[in-house]
Design an enzyme around this catalytic site. Structure first.
Site, PDB file in Angstrom:
ATOM      1  N   ALA A  54      -8.625  58.247  10.237  1.00  0.00           N
ATOM      2  CA  ALA A  54      -7.451  57.434  10.558  1.00  0.00           C
ATOM      3  C   ALA A  54      -7.029  56.649   9.323  1.00  0.00           C
ATOM      4  O   ALA A  54      -7.834  56.360   8.437  1.00  0.00           O
ATOM      5  CB  ALA A  54      -7.767  56.492  11.701  1.00  0.00           C
ATOM      6  N   TYR A 100     -10.744  60.087   3.713  1.00  0.00           N
ATOM      7  CA  TYR A 100      -9.335  59.845   3.403  1.00  0.00           C
ATOM      8  C   TYR A 100      -9.182  59.579   1.910  1.00  0.00           C
ATOM      9  O   TYR A 100      -8.466  60.291   1.207  1.00  0.00           O
ATOM     10  CB  TYR A 100      -8.799  58.697   4.257  1.00  0.00           C
ATOM     11  CG  TYR A 100      -7.418  58.183   3.901  1.00  0.00           C
ATOM     12  CD1 TYR A 100      -6.587  58.836   2.995  1.00  0.00           C
ATOM     13  CD2 TYR A 100      -6.914  57.023   4.490  1.00  0.00           C
ATOM     14  CE1 TYR A 100      -5.325  58.347   2.681  1.00  0.00           C
ATOM     15  CE2 TYR A 100      -5.652  56.539   4.180  1.00  0.00           C
ATOM     16  CZ  TYR A 100      -4.872  57.207   3.265  1.00  0.00           C
ATOM     17  OH  TYR A 100      -3.627  56.718   2.958  1.00  0.00           O
ATOM     18  N   THR A 101      -9.920  58.596   1.387  1.00  0.00           N
ATOM     19  CA  THR A 101      -9.788  58.257  -0.031  1.00  0.00           C
ATOM     20  C   THR A 101     -10.072  59.460  -0.920  1.00  0.00           C
ATOM     21  O   THR A 101      -9.408  59.654  -1.947  1.00  0.00           O
ATOM     22  CB  THR A 101     -10.720  57.085  -0.379  1.00  0.00           C
ATOM     23  OG1 THR A 101     -10.381  55.954   0.431  1.00  0.00           O
ATOM     24  CG2 THR A 101     -10.590  56.696  -1.847  1.00  0.00           C
ATOM     25  N   ASN A 116      -6.431  56.932  17.237  1.00  0.00           N
ATOM     26  CA  ASN A 116      -7.100  55.684  16.915  1.00  0.00           C
ATOM     27  C   ASN A 116      -6.207  54.536  17.376  1.00  0.00           C
ATOM     28  O   ASN A 116      -5.056  54.425  16.947  1.00  0.00           O
ATOM     29  CB  ASN A 116      -7.326  55.632  15.399  1.00  0.00           C
ATOM     30  CG  ASN A 116      -8.114  54.429  14.938  1.00  0.00           C
ATOM     31  OD1 ASN A 116      -7.713  53.297  15.159  1.00  0.00           O
ATOM     32  ND2 ASN A 116      -9.211  54.679  14.239  1.00  0.00           N
ATOM     33  N   ASN A 161      -8.387  43.749   7.873  1.00  0.00           N
ATOM     34  CA  ASN A 161      -7.060  43.284   7.477  1.00  0.00           C
ATOM     35  C   ASN A 161      -6.240  42.686   8.616  1.00  0.00           C
ATOM     36  O   ASN A 161      -5.077  42.339   8.414  1.00  0.00           O
ATOM     37  CB  ASN A 161      -6.299  44.438   6.829  1.00  0.00           C
ATOM     38  CG  ASN A 161      -7.005  44.956   5.593  1.00  0.00           C
ATOM     39  OD1 ASN A 161      -7.482  44.172   4.777  1.00  0.00           O
ATOM     40  ND2 ASN A 161      -7.108  46.267   5.458  1.00  0.00           N
ATOM     41  N   THR A 162      -6.817  42.593   9.807  1.00  0.00           N
ATOM     42  CA  THR A 162      -6.208  41.872  10.925  1.00  0.00           C
ATOM     43  C   THR A 162      -7.113  40.687  11.231  1.00  0.00           C
ATOM     44  O   THR A 162      -8.257  40.887  11.655  1.00  0.00           O
ATOM     45  CB  THR A 162      -6.065  42.768  12.162  1.00  0.00           C
ATOM     46  OG1 THR A 162      -5.170  43.850  11.871  1.00  0.00           O
ATOM     47  CG2 THR A 162      -5.521  41.979  13.342  1.00  0.00           C
ATOM     48  N   ASN A 189     -15.839  51.861   8.782  1.00  0.00           N
ATOM     49  CA  ASN A 189     -14.547  51.497   8.219  1.00  0.00           C
ATOM     50  C   ASN A 189     -14.735  51.013   6.776  1.00  0.00           C
ATOM     51  O   ASN A 189     -15.804  51.181   6.198  1.00  0.00           O
ATOM     52  CB  ASN A 189     -13.899  50.406   9.085  1.00  0.00           C
ATOM     53  CG  ASN A 189     -12.381  50.477   9.107  1.00  0.00           C
ATOM     54  OD1 ASN A 189     -11.743  50.672   8.077  1.00  0.00           O
ATOM     55  ND2 ASN A 189     -11.795  50.309  10.290  1.00  0.00           N
ATOM     56  N   THR A 190     -13.706  50.390   6.218  1.00  0.00           N
ATOM     57  CA  THR A 190     -13.788  49.878   4.850  1.00  0.00           C
ATOM     58  C   THR A 190     -14.659  48.622   4.795  1.00  0.00           C
ATOM     59  O   THR A 190     -14.903  47.962   5.804  1.00  0.00           O
ATOM     60  CB  THR A 190     -12.388  49.549   4.313  1.00  0.00           C
ATOM     61  OG1 THR A 190     -11.782  48.572   5.180  1.00  0.00           O
ATOM     62  CG2 THR A 190     -11.520  50.791   4.276  1.00  0.00           C
ATOM     63  N   ASN A 227      -7.333  48.418   0.249  1.00  0.00           N
ATOM     64  CA  ASN A 227      -6.089  48.259   1.003  1.00  0.00           C
ATOM     65  C   ASN A 227      -6.166  47.021   1.882  1.00  0.00           C
ATOM     66  O   ASN A 227      -7.238  46.643   2.346  1.00  0.00           O
ATOM     67  CB  ASN A 227      -5.783  49.510   1.840  1.00  0.00           C
ATOM     68  CG  ASN A 227      -6.332  49.436   3.248  1.00  0.00           C
ATOM     69  OD1 ASN A 227      -5.738  48.817   4.134  1.00  0.00           O
ATOM     70  ND2 ASN A 227      -7.504  50.056   3.464  1.00  0.00           N
ATOM     71  N   LYS A 252      -0.637  57.471  10.089  1.00  0.00           N
ATOM     72  CA  LYS A 252      -0.627  56.323  10.986  1.00  0.00           C
ATOM     73  C   LYS A 252       0.262  56.522  12.209  1.00  0.00           C
ATOM     74  O   LYS A 252       0.004  55.958  13.271  1.00  0.00           O
ATOM     75  CB  LYS A 252      -0.162  55.076  10.233  1.00  0.00           C
ATOM     76  CG  LYS A 252      -1.162  54.554   9.223  1.00  0.00           C
ATOM     77  CD  LYS A 252      -0.636  53.329   8.510  1.00  0.00           C
ATOM     78  CE  LYS A 252      -1.668  52.721   7.591  1.00  0.00           C
ATOM     79  NZ  LYS A 252      -2.817  52.144   8.308  1.00  0.00           N
ATOM     80  N   LEU A 293      -3.491  46.742   4.379  1.00  0.00           N
ATOM     81  CA  LEU A 293      -2.268  47.150   5.065  1.00  0.00           C
ATOM     82  C   LEU A 293      -2.000  46.333   6.328  1.00  0.00           C
ATOM     83  O   LEU A 293      -0.886  45.885   6.563  1.00  0.00           O
ATOM     84  CB  LEU A 293      -2.339  48.636   5.405  1.00  0.00           C
ATOM     85  CG  LEU A 293      -2.179  49.571   4.198  1.00  0.00           C
ATOM     86  CD1 LEU A 293      -2.712  50.958   4.521  1.00  0.00           C
ATOM     87  CD2 LEU A 293      -0.726  49.645   3.775  1.00  0.00           C
ATOM     88  N   LYS A 308     -15.264  52.601  16.410  1.00  0.00           N
ATOM     89  CA  LYS A 308     -15.338  52.568  14.944  1.00  0.00           C
ATOM     90  C   LYS A 308     -15.797  51.195  14.492  1.00  0.00           C
ATOM     91  O   LYS A 308     -15.175  50.183  14.812  1.00  0.00           O
ATOM     92  CB  LYS A 308     -13.974  52.897  14.332  1.00  0.00           C
ATOM     93  CG  LYS A 308     -14.025  53.064  12.815  1.00  0.00           C
ATOM     94  CD  LYS A 308     -12.784  53.731  12.282  1.00  0.00           C
ATOM     95  CE  LYS A 308     -12.909  54.048  10.795  1.00  0.00           C
ATOM     96  NZ  LYS A 308     -11.754  54.826  10.294  1.00  0.00           N
ATOM     97  N   PHE A 331      -2.654  47.333   9.822  1.00  0.00           N
ATOM     98  CA  PHE A 331      -2.165  48.110  10.977  1.00  0.00           C
ATOM     99  C   PHE A 331      -0.641  48.244  10.968  1.00  0.00           C
ATOM    100  O   PHE A 331       0.020  48.084  12.003  1.00  0.00           O
ATOM    101  CB  PHE A 331      -2.604  47.478  12.296  1.00  0.00           C
ATOM    102  CG  PHE A 331      -4.054  47.653  12.642  1.00  0.00           C
ATOM    103  CD1 PHE A 331      -4.897  48.461  11.911  1.00  0.00           C
ATOM    104  CD2 PHE A 331      -4.589  47.000  13.751  1.00  0.00           C
ATOM    105  CE1 PHE A 331      -6.238  48.620  12.246  1.00  0.00           C
ATOM    106  CE2 PHE A 331      -5.928  47.150  14.110  1.00  0.00           C
ATOM    107  CZ  PHE A 331      -6.752  47.956  13.349  1.00  0.00           C
ATOM    108  N   SER A 353     -11.263  46.934  11.273  1.00  0.00           N
ATOM    109  CA  SER A 353     -10.437  46.715  10.087  1.00  0.00           C
ATOM    110  C   SER A 353     -10.594  45.268   9.623  1.00  0.00           C
ATOM    111  O   SER A 353     -10.543  44.346  10.442  1.00  0.00           O
ATOM    112  CB  SER A 353      -8.966  46.994  10.401  1.00  0.00           C
ATOM    113  OG  SER A 353      -8.148  46.537   9.332  1.00  0.00           O
TER     114      SER A 353
END
Length: 359
Positions: free
Chosen positions: A61, A311-312, A139, A175-176, A240-241, A110, A65, A112, A211, A114, A173
């Site tokens: 994912a 992905y990367t 996802n 980033n949220t 995840n990251t 990243n 997106k 981002l 995840k 979401f 994630s």
């Protein structure tokens, strides 16, 4: 990497990462023959949760997106593709710039947040491709400003249960703000209970995967494994990251956000082994983090993963990389004299479980 792929990468790397990503989606959407699908090999098939994956390599994912190109991704040689993260309402994500290539490290940071077009747009696309076959996971996530984030996951289950080969509950994630707190045992118990109940009311009951983040302690993993087992969640995606920063060469290493790619390989693979020991032999594990070759994909499997995603690696390896990895896995089976990829799972479980998971 072929000369064609190398030239393409140099051209894309002249662009802002987010612009380059958009162009790659457009190229796949156009139907351009960007790579050759590898020869099928029945020894690579993985049967799990009532699904038969033609090979264990999946698109993670974060790339597609908005469910724009899952079939084009499958045509590159992936055994499955995961779209999203998709939230109930469209949201723009965090301010730009928000993607940074750490080329010297084979990594990306990243933040981002979401960014996506929401449930309705993805649903239209998934309905349109429903009869095409292939394994496509969805996802699901929560909107940043949601008053009830668990309700957002329930809405995702209700919306996509009949369209997804499997559903992934993404609470990892970085980033949220506050999202990762849902990995705590009390919040996780409520989330998984409500997700399972929502699936029970849906027209279809696809497998559910959770995840998780790589930035977890041993005690955290034990709590997650206990809740996954108790709630009968079919599998876990590790991971995840990371917000950790191992030693890195790039000057962009100080950017905030989640780090992915080669520097995550050791930590995430050790976590796969930990979760395999905690969950036992039957629960599905998908290993993610630092996969960029047949060797790294195979090592995830040896550590306990049934399936792997990346992905990367695609950013640095180009669209022919999935085919090279799948072909490399076939050659590995030849070398090992193995009848199936499943025969190699767990063969280095003890070695990886002994490695530290802290930064």
């Amino acid at each position: 990497m072929s000369a064609f792929d190398a030239i393409g990468r140099r051209l894309l790397f002249c662009l802002d990462p987010e612009r380059a990503h958009g162009l790659s989606i457009a190229a796949l959407r156009s139907g351009l023959p960007v790579a050759v699908r590898p020869a099928p090999d029945s020894r690579l098939a993985v049967s799990a949760c009532g699904l038969t994956f033609p090979n264990p390599l999946g698109m993670a994912a974060g790339y597609d997106k908005n469910a724009e190109v899952p079939d084009a991704l499958l045509s590159l040689g992936f055994g499955f593709a995961e779209v999203g993260t998709i939230t109930p309402l469209p949201q723009p994500g965090n301010p730009k710039p928000r993607i940074f290539r750490l080329t010297e490290d084979g990594a990306v940071i990243n933040r981002l947040g979401f960014n996506n077009e929401g449930h309705a747009a993805a649903e239209r696309r998934l309905v349109a491709r429903k009869r095409r076959g292939g394994i496509v996971g969805v996802n699901i996530g929560a909107n940043k400003d949601s008053a009830d984030r668990v309700a957002d996951y329930e809405a995702g289950v209700a919306r996509f249960a009949a369209l997804a080969s499997y559903l992934t509950v993404n609470i990892s994630s970085p980033n949220t703000p506050g999202l990762r707190t849902m990995q705590g045992r009390e919040q996780l118990a409520e989330l998984l209970s409500r997700v399972v109940a929502a699936r029970g009311k849906a027209a279809a009951q696809p497998p559910v995967f959770l995840k998780i983040a790589p930035d977890l302690t041993e005690a955290d993993l034990e709590d997650i494994a206990a809740e996954v087992t108790e709630k009968a969640i079919e599998g876990v995606i590790v991971s995840n990251t990371t917000i950790a920063r191992p030693p890195l060469k790039s000057a962009k290493a100080t950017e905030t956000g989640g780090l992915s790619g080669r520097p995550l390989f050791e930590r995430s693979t050790a976590m796969v082994a930990r979760m395999r020991r905690l969950l036992g032999p039957d629960r599905i594990l998908i290993g993610v983090g630092g996969v960029d070759s047949a060797e790294t994909a195979l090592e995830k499997i040896r550590a306990g993963a049934d399936l792997v995603q990346f992905y990367t690696g695609l950013i640095y390896g180009g669209p022919a990389l999935p085919g090279r990895i799948v072909s490399g896995l076939s050659r590995a089976l030849d070398r090992e004299g193995a009848a199936s990829i499943r025969d190699l799972r767990d063969t280095r479980l003890d070695a990886w479980a002994a490695k530290p998971i802290s930064a």
